[in-house]
Design an enzyme around this catalytic site. Structure first.
Site, PDB file in Angstrom:
ATOM      1  CG  HIS A 190      -5.379  -2.493  -0.118  1.00 55.37           C
ATOM      2  ND1 HIS A 190      -4.367  -2.506  -1.050  1.00 55.37           N
ATOM      3  CD2 HIS A 190      -4.985  -1.622   0.849  1.00 55.37           C
ATOM      4  CE1 HIS A 190      -3.408  -1.678  -0.666  1.00 55.37           C
ATOM      5  NE2 HIS A 190      -3.757  -1.135   0.476  1.00 55.37           N
ATOM      6  CB  SER A 239      -0.925  -0.048   1.220  1.00 59.87           C
ATOM      7  OG  SER A 239      -1.992   0.850   1.082  1.00 59.87           O
ATOM      8  CG  ASP A 270      -5.683  -4.171  -3.765  1.00 63.43           C
ATOM      9  OD1 ASP A 270      -6.540  -3.289  -3.598  1.00 63.43           O
ATOM     10  OD2 ASP A 270      -4.490  -4.030  -3.435  1.00 63.43           O
TER      11      ASP A 270
END
Lengths: 369, 369
Positions: A341, A144, A308
């Site tokens: 995610h 991320s 994701d």
């Protein structure tokens, strides 16, 4: 293992926005042992709300946020590697951020804290690594926003990065990603307790921060993982309430995660860190992303996850494509996962295998040279 | 054409939650002419924040929300069909809702308004249709929550529905859909001006409602349409601000759409209507969705859009699959569009073609019978 957070202080830090911060401190943890050549260091870069406590157990008994990936025999094997993680600039877990005392006023910065960038965050990390005598990192990695930092490292300090492993990330924040962040920021700013960011020692903007976190949590999961985890199951009831209390498990979960976040995170840090993410555009100021990455001298392992939708695989493929255009050594893995995610944190089986293999190759080649 | 909103009043309406509402009114508009056999009526069912003004131009010069689909020669051809649209129960555009005066107290209902369901919304619509002397609708149709109403119509009043066209919708709200709605509700409730829903005549919970709408808007668009419409373009500036004012076009757009919504929508209606959506589960109380749909006696045209991630195609396919299991006459079209959930409102070229063809067949078969 019980881990300790260390603090290192620096007189100043120059920022991309033109300001200079004074009396800056950085919190970090480390696991494993730095070898005599200082060639086995891996820098872990945390995501938005993370901290330096990436692995092991802290004094409160809390496991590190990537403990599944870091430790003896794990992906980042502390029997072989010296693993380092520092809280990011702008955070609220020991490193200087908006809740820190401004040495000029003796009061918390609040919104007088300067707007920072991923470049600034990485600049401070570089100072931490140098402080420890590390001239070259075997790897920089994170998921991320941690992946954004890894990419920034590879471009800003190419001579210091042997290998770069950006996970579930992007080389530039998209309109949709900015939009979700902006919604969270507006939820915080709309809370009357926000008081222009000057809420320290008073009631924090708890409800605004909780709503921002609720939005975040939805984007971290996938439609499918939410269906599996919650579906339409009711919470502690047989029938619909025909009221506005909690009916569904998913409502209860989001309310809980939102309110829980308030106890562990600072609303101003939310604003500053999301802004740094939104500003992130690795190719800005270059003719192309490939041109920006031309400076890099690392091997790359780029990882994304099928479900994701916050940092979709096409964004990883943009990085891979740009790297290939400059003939970089790049491996790409799209891993299959339903966890959205969150997969880089919770679905680490395959991720461990690909990271282990890649690191083994990097280390072999370092030894050979 | 200039359109007029009509009002019809009913003494009472029985609700699924057990309450009965008294002195209920419904606002509706109609376009085209009802034929002598009253067999050419099409009922348009609006989405979450819609109203009765579906087509034509109102006295303020505002076009109807589905004007691209309704009118002479359009998909719902007013040269052939009598097209009817009523504001939903719980709304704030002329039909009884939480901002209406409670006849028992002489004051607005606020949160004393009973929680309503899609079943209740459709029950009131059935009363409007009967009031107009319509015994059978040639078609019921709508997108998003309008599609839920269309499905509910087909099951609740099978003898009144010749054809059902649910668009970009689902037979039951998923955990993710509930989660987004819950976030919006919490943003409204967190606004101090909300005051337990008793804000009429005072400052409304404008900031909370605006944040709820911002979340909504993100879900109505697609990642791709946001990239095309906004990308990372800055708003009225050459460089990043290094502050918390608007940097990006997408931030400006969301703030504008959020604040604009406050002027045209009631926060309590937001709560009640999203709750009705979340409660929607057509198969609840039946062994399966197919069993619920067994009662239906309509032909079906089910439409979804490739980039709609709020009501993804798999949810339409669940409806189609359940209908096929009971050997219903069902046509399914997944239309290609980049516009996300908004596609049913803004990308109507192909949608017009499939609706026109389907309605022509339905009308031929009605005439033949």
């Amino acid at each position: 293992m019980i881990t300790e957070t260390q603090i290192v202080r620096f007189p100043s830090l120059r920022l991309d926005g033109g300001d200079t911060l004074h009396d800056v401190q950085a919190a970090y943890e480390s696991y494993g042992r730095l070898n005599s050549g200082k060639s086995n260091a891996i820098l872990i870069l945390h995501a938005f709300s993370g901290d330096a406590h990436a692995a092991g157990i802290d004094h409160e008994g809390k496991a590190g946020w990537w403990d599944s990936m870091i430790g003896p025999g794990k992906a980042f094997d502390t029997d072989q590697y010296f693993v380092l993680c520092s809280n990011i600039l702008g955070g609220c877990k020991g490193t200087t951020g908006p809740s820190s005392i401004n040495p000029e006023t003796g009061r918390p910065y609040g919104m007088s804290f300067p707007v920072i960038t991923v470049g600034d965050i990485v600049r401070l990390q570089q100072m931490v690594a140098s402080h420890l005598g590390i001239k070259k990192l075997l790897a920089v990695t994170g998921g991320s926003m941690g992946g954004m930092q890894a990419l920034q490292w590879a471009v800003a300090y190419p001579e210091m990065v042997e290998a770069c492993i950006p996970i579930a990330t992007t080389a530039r924040h998209s309109a949709q990603q900015i939009a979700f962040n902006e919604t969270g920021r507006q939820a915080i700013i709309a809370d009357p307790n926000f008081a222009g960011g000057d809420y320290y020692g008073k009631q924090p903007p708890a409800r605004g921060l909780a709503i921002a976190r609720m939005v975040g949590h939805i984007t971290y999961m996938s439609d499918e993982s939410m269906r599996e985890k919650f579906g339409r199951r009711l919470r502690n009831r047989e029938d619909l309430s025909f009221g506005f209390d909690v009916d569904f498990e998913v409502e209860s979960y989001l309310r809980y995660r939102g309110s829980q976040f308030v106890g562990r995170f600072d609303a101003n840090s939310y604003l500053y860190i999301t802004k740094a993410m939104d500003y992130f555009d690795l190719g800005a100021g270059y003719p192309s992303l490939a041109a920006a990455l031309e400076r890099a001298a690392s091997k790359f392992l780029v990882i994304s996850f099928t479900s994701d939708w916050l940092y979709p695989s096409y964004q990883s493929l943009e990085i891979v494509s740009a790297l290939r255009r400059r003939n970089h050594d790049v491996t790409y893995c799209e891993l299959s996962s339903n966890y959205g995610h969150d997969a880089f944190l919770v679905d680490v089986g395959e991720q461990t295998e690909v990271v282990k293999g890649f690191l083994a190759r990097c280390q072999r080649e370092v030894v050979r040279v």
